[in-house]
Structures are given as structure tokens and as C-alpha cells.
Design a protein around this motif. Structure first.
Motif, PDB file in Angstrom:
ATOM      1  N   SER A  70       0.823  -1.208   0.000  1.00 12.72           N
ATOM      2  CA  SER A  70       0.000   0.000   0.000  1.00 12.72           C
ATOM      3  C   SER A  70       0.860   1.261   0.000  1.00 12.72           C
ATOM      4  CB  SER A  70      -0.937  -0.001   1.216  1.00 12.72           C
ATOM      5  OG  SER A  70      -1.920  -0.997   1.091  1.00 12.72           O
ATOM      6  N   VAL A  71       1.984   1.235   0.739  1.00  8.02           N
ATOM      7  CA  VAL A  71       2.877   2.399   0.771  1.00  8.02           C
ATOM      8  C   VAL A  71       3.453   2.661  -0.615  1.00  8.02           C
ATOM      9  CG1 VAL A  71       5.122   3.206   1.605  1.00  8.02           C
ATOM     10  CG2 VAL A  71       3.435   2.304   3.210  1.00  8.02           C
ATOM     11  N   ILE A  72       3.885   1.619  -1.294  1.00  9.63           N
ATOM     12  CA  ILE A  72       4.444   1.779  -2.637  1.00  9.63           C
ATOM     13  C   ILE A  72       3.410   2.405  -3.568  1.00  9.63           C
ATOM     14  CG2 ILE A  72       5.258   0.518  -4.682  1.00  9.63           C
ATOM     15  CD1 ILE A  72       6.557  -1.483  -2.708  1.00  9.63           C
ATOM     16  N   GLU A  73       2.217   1.859  -3.564  1.00 13.00           N
ATOM     17  CA  GLU A  73       1.176   2.354  -4.471  1.00 13.00           C
ATOM     18  C   GLU A  73       0.748   3.775  -4.116  1.00 13.00           C
ATOM     19  OE1 GLU A  73      -2.036  -0.424  -4.789  1.00 13.00           O
ATOM     20  OE2 GLU A  73      -0.707  -2.127  -5.188  1.00 13.00           O
ATOM     21  N   ALA A  74       0.605   4.059  -2.817  1.00 13.60           N
ATOM     22  CA  ALA A  74       0.190   5.392  -2.394  1.00 13.60           C
ATOM     23  C   ALA A  74       1.269   6.434  -2.697  1.00 13.60           C
ATOM     24  CB  ALA A  74      -0.142   5.399  -0.907  1.00 13.60           C
ATOM     25  N   ALA A  75       2.530   6.063  -2.495  1.00 12.15           N
ATOM     26  CA  ALA A  75       3.623   7.002  -2.757  1.00 12.15           C
ATOM     27  C   ALA A  75       3.688   7.379  -4.231  1.00 12.15           C
ATOM     28  CB  ALA A  75       4.949   6.392  -2.304  1.00 12.15           C
ATOM     29  N   ILE A  76       3.600   6.393  -5.110  1.00  7.06           N
ATOM     30  CA  ILE A  76       3.644   6.673  -6.546  1.00  7.06           C
ATOM     31  C   ILE A  76       2.445   7.515  -6.959  1.00  7.06           C
ATOM     32  CG2 ILE A  76       3.507   5.607  -8.835  1.00  7.06           C
ATOM     33  CD1 ILE A  76       5.141   3.272  -7.675  1.00  7.06           C
ATOM     34  N   ALA A  77       1.273   7.190  -6.402  1.00  9.00           N
ATOM     35  CA  ALA A  77       0.079   7.963  -6.732  1.00  9.00           C
ATOM     36  C   ALA A  77       0.182   9.401  -6.226  1.00  9.00           C
ATOM     37  CB  ALA A  77      -1.153   7.284  -6.142  1.00  9.00           C
ATOM     38  N   ALA A  78       0.728   9.591  -5.014  1.00 12.67           N
ATOM     39  CA  ALA A  78       0.890  10.940  -4.476  1.00 12.67           C
ATOM     40  C   ALA A  78       1.826  11.771  -5.346  1.00 12.67           C
ATOM     41  CB  ALA A  78       1.415  10.878  -3.044  1.00 12.67           C
ATOM     42  N   ALA A  79       2.832  11.111  -5.918  1.00 11.98           N
ATOM     43  CA  ALA A  79       3.819  11.820  -6.750  1.00 11.98           C
ATOM     44  C   ALA A  79       3.320  12.082  -8.166  1.00 11.98           C
ATOM     45  CB  ALA A  79       5.115  11.012  -6.805  1.00 11.98           C
ATOM     46  N   THR A  80       2.407  11.263  -8.658  1.00 10.93           N
ATOM     47  CA  THR A  80       2.059  11.346 -10.085  1.00 10.93           C
ATOM     48  C   THR A  80       0.581  11.523 -10.392  1.00 10.93           C
ATOM     49  OG1 THR A  80       1.823   8.927 -10.282  1.00 10.93           O
ATOM     50  CG2 THR A  80       4.022   9.865 -10.647  1.00 10.93           C
ATOM     51  N   GLU A  81      -0.300  11.291  -9.403  1.00 10.63           N
ATOM     52  CA  GLU A  81      -1.733  11.292  -9.711  1.00 10.63           C
ATOM     53  C   GLU A  81      -2.569  12.265  -8.881  1.00 10.63           C
ATOM     54  OE1 GLU A  81      -3.235   7.323  -9.517  1.00 10.63           O
ATOM     55  OE2 GLU A  81      -1.557   6.477 -10.650  1.00 10.63           O
ATOM     56  N   ASP A  82      -1.953  12.997  -7.956  1.00 13.41           N
ATOM     57  CA  ASP A  82      -2.724  13.970  -7.195  1.00 13.41           C
ATOM     58  C   ASP A  82      -3.214  15.049  -8.160  1.00 13.41           C
ATOM     59  OD1 ASP A  82      -3.603  16.131  -5.551  1.00 13.41           O
ATOM     60  OD2 ASP A  82      -2.362  15.404  -3.903  1.00 13.41           O
ATOM     61  N   PRO A  83      -4.526  15.205  -8.334  1.00 14.14           N
ATOM     62  CA  PRO A  83      -5.041  16.144  -9.350  1.00 14.14           C
ATOM     63  C   PRO A  83      -4.738  17.604  -9.067  1.00 14.14           C
ATOM     64  CG  PRO A  83      -6.823  15.315  -7.973  1.00 14.14           C
ATOM     65  CD  PRO A  83      -5.606  14.512  -7.615  1.00 14.14           C
ATOM     66  N   ARG A  84      -4.269  17.908  -7.876  1.00 18.09           N
ATOM     67  CA  ARG A  84      -3.958  19.295  -7.529  1.00 18.09           C
ATOM     68  C   ARG A  84      -2.595  19.745  -8.041  1.00 18.09           C
ATOM     69  NH1 ARG A  84      -4.849  18.428  -1.223  1.00 18.09           N
ATOM     70  NH2 ARG A  84      -3.709  16.533  -1.838  1.00 18.09           N
ATOM     71  N   PHE A  85      -1.753  18.778  -8.447  1.00 16.00           N
ATOM     72  CA  PHE A  85      -0.375  19.101  -8.796  1.00 16.00           C
ATOM     73  C   PHE A  85       0.054  18.359 -10.053  1.00 16.00           C
ATOM     74  CE2 PHE A  85      -0.827  18.982  -4.135  1.00 16.00           C
ATOM     75  CZ  PHE A  85      -0.528  20.306  -3.822  1.00 16.00           C
ATOM     76  N   PRO A  86       1.041  18.895 -10.779  1.00 20.22           N
ATOM     77  CA  PRO A  86       1.620  18.137 -11.895  1.00 20.22           C
ATOM     78  C   PRO A  86       2.469  17.001 -11.349  1.00 20.22           C
ATOM     79  CG  PRO A  86       2.855  20.161 -11.546  1.00 20.22           C
ATOM     80  CD  PRO A  86       1.658  20.237 -10.642  1.00 20.22           C
ATOM     81  N   PRO A  87       2.744  15.981 -12.145  1.00 17.95           N
ATOM     82  CA  PRO A  87       3.587  14.872 -11.669  1.00 17.95           C
ATOM     83  C   PRO A  87       4.971  15.342 -11.237  1.00 17.95           C
ATOM     84  CG  PRO A  87       2.449  14.275 -13.690  1.00 17.95           C
ATOM     85  CD  PRO A  87       2.216  15.742 -13.492  1.00 17.95           C
ATOM     86  N   VAL A  88       5.508  14.702 -10.213  1.00 16.12           N
ATOM     87  CA  VAL A  88       6.857  15.008  -9.743  1.00 16.12           C
ATOM     88  C   VAL A  88       7.865  14.679 -10.839  1.00 16.12           C
ATOM     89  CG1 VAL A  88       8.667  14.236  -8.139  1.00 16.12           C
ATOM     90  CG2 VAL A  88       6.350  14.719  -7.296  1.00 16.12           C
ATOM     91  N   GLU A  89       8.865  15.546 -10.999  1.00 11.21           N
ATOM     92  CA  GLU A  89       9.940  15.318 -11.965  1.00 11.21           C
ATOM     93  C   GLU A  89      11.231  14.985 -11.229  1.00 11.21           C
ATOM     94  OE1 GLU A  89      10.080  18.770 -14.440  1.00 11.21           O
ATOM     95  OE2 GLU A  89       8.177  18.317 -15.425  1.00 11.21           O
ATOM     96  N   SER A  90      12.145  14.355 -11.936  1.00 13.76           N
ATOM     97  CA  SER A  90      13.354  13.828 -11.296  1.00 13.76           C
ATOM     98  C   SER A  90      14.174  14.905 -10.596  1.00 13.76           C
ATOM     99  CB  SER A  90      14.214  13.091 -12.329  1.00 13.76           C
ATOM    100  OG  SER A  90      14.553  13.942 -13.397  1.00 13.76           O
TER     101      SER A  90
END
Length: 203
Positions: A70-90
């Protein structure tokens, strides 16, 4: 469930590792072992000398999967799918702070709706509101960060669910509380500390 300091630190490092791997290589890491199923949220903040600003927050309120997965999936989603923000870049990774909140299973507040607020303690209880058109969740640390009183907290959980501010008083709505164990980086890739531990002991 009760999370030890060592387990909490491991979860935060896992959240960072998952995002770094996904953002840099478009690959998903696999957990090496599994803790019991639990709800979890991963919060990503941008670290600045003047403070922190939110960069993403997504999670799962119910214990659907083993905690590490769950942590893995939530972390990736927080970085790339939060509709309030653009995806995190390297190039952002070295400026981000990771925080993991492990949730107890939500418990519904039973009784007359007007009595619900008497059962809520700010700083201890997160809120989950379900009504006819959707749901919303606020972690226990949110009202503390914003300095809300109980009335403001209840109004804001309604807003989060897309509902009018007095929906928590509607007998058709369902209001749940939960507690969290929170672990967070103090600096990017730095020391991890427990902000709230052993939530079951706070009741």
C-alpha cells in the motif's frame, strides 16, 4: 496496529525509494516483506528554507493490502496522480520530504448526529465522511496545522467530501474517526522521526 520506530522509518524510506524508482526509471519496486494489512496515506512536501509546501497526498483509508504494498502504491500515486499538482519530476526529488501515516481502521460514530462532535478530539482523530454523493477524508494532523476548532474541522471534512458544511449533521451521512501513526523525514533523504506513535494508546 501498532508501528514501531524501526518499521515506521522503513516505510518512509520505502515511499521515497518507490517514487525515485518510478520517476527516474518508470519502474515499480516490489516489497521484500509484508506487514499486516492497514490503511495508509503518503504525503509529499516540498522542502524550503521558509517551511514546507504540499506536493501531493494520496492513500487508502481501509486495510485492503499488506502495508508495504500500500505504501508503494500510495507514494507513486501521491507523486504522479494527485489532481492538484503536476507529476513530480526527477530534478525535484532532492527537495522533497516524505511522510507516511498508518491508519487504524475507521470506526463509525453512532448516535444522534448532533452528539458526534463531542466524540472527536482534535489532534487525535482523523475524519472520514460518507454521504449520498461521495466521501472525504482528513488526517488528524490537518486541523492542527491549520488551527481549526471542532466546528471548522467538521465543516472542512464536509467540503472535502464535496458536501455543504453542515452535512455531518444529516442523519443520512456517516461519520467515522480513525487514528494514525505518523513518520516523516526531517530533511530530504535525512533522518526519519515518529511524529505520532502507537495511536491506539491515545484513545
Amino acid at each position: 496496529m501498532v508501528i514501531s520506530d524501526a518499521e515506521g522509518k522503513e516505510l518512509v524510506r520505502l515511499a521515497r525509494a518507490a517514487v525515485e524508482k518510478y520517476v527516474s526509471e518508470s519502474a515499480v519496486i516490489r516489497p521484500t516483506k509484508g506487514l499486516a494489512k492497514s490503511g495508509v496515506f503518503v504525503t509529499i512536501n516540498h522542502y524550503e528554507t521558509s517551511g514546507e509546501t504540499l506536493r501531493g497526498c494520496i492513500g487508502f483509508p481501509l486495510p485492503y493490502k499488506e502495508l508495504q504494498q500500500s505504501v508503494i502504491e500510495a507514494a507513486i500515486a501521491a507523486a504522479t496522480e494527485d489532481p492538484r499538482f503536476p507529476p513530480v519530476e526527477s530534478q525535484e526529488l532532492e527537495h522533497l520530504l516524505f511522510e507516511v501515516s498508518v491508519l487504524t481502521e475507521p470506526l463509525e460514530l453512532i448516535g444522534h448526529p448532533s452528539k458526534r462532535k463531542e466524540l472527536i478530539i482534535i489532534g487525535r482523530d482523523g475524519l472520514l465522511l460518507k454521504w449520498m454523493y461521495g466521501s472525504g477524508l482528513l488526517l488528524p494532523q490537518v486541523p492542527v496545522e491549520f488551527g481549526w476548532d471542532i466546528e471548522e474541522y467538521l465543516a472542512n471534512i464536509c467540503y472535502k467530501a464535496g458536501a455543504p458544511p453542515d452535512t455531518w449533521l444529516d442523519s443520512s451521512s456517516r461519520l467515522f474517526t480513525f487514528q494514525t501513526a505518523v513518520f516523516a523525514e526531517q530533511s530530504p533523504r535525512g533522518n526519519v522521526v515518529g511524529l505520532v506513535k502507537n495511536p491506539n494508546n491515545n484513545k
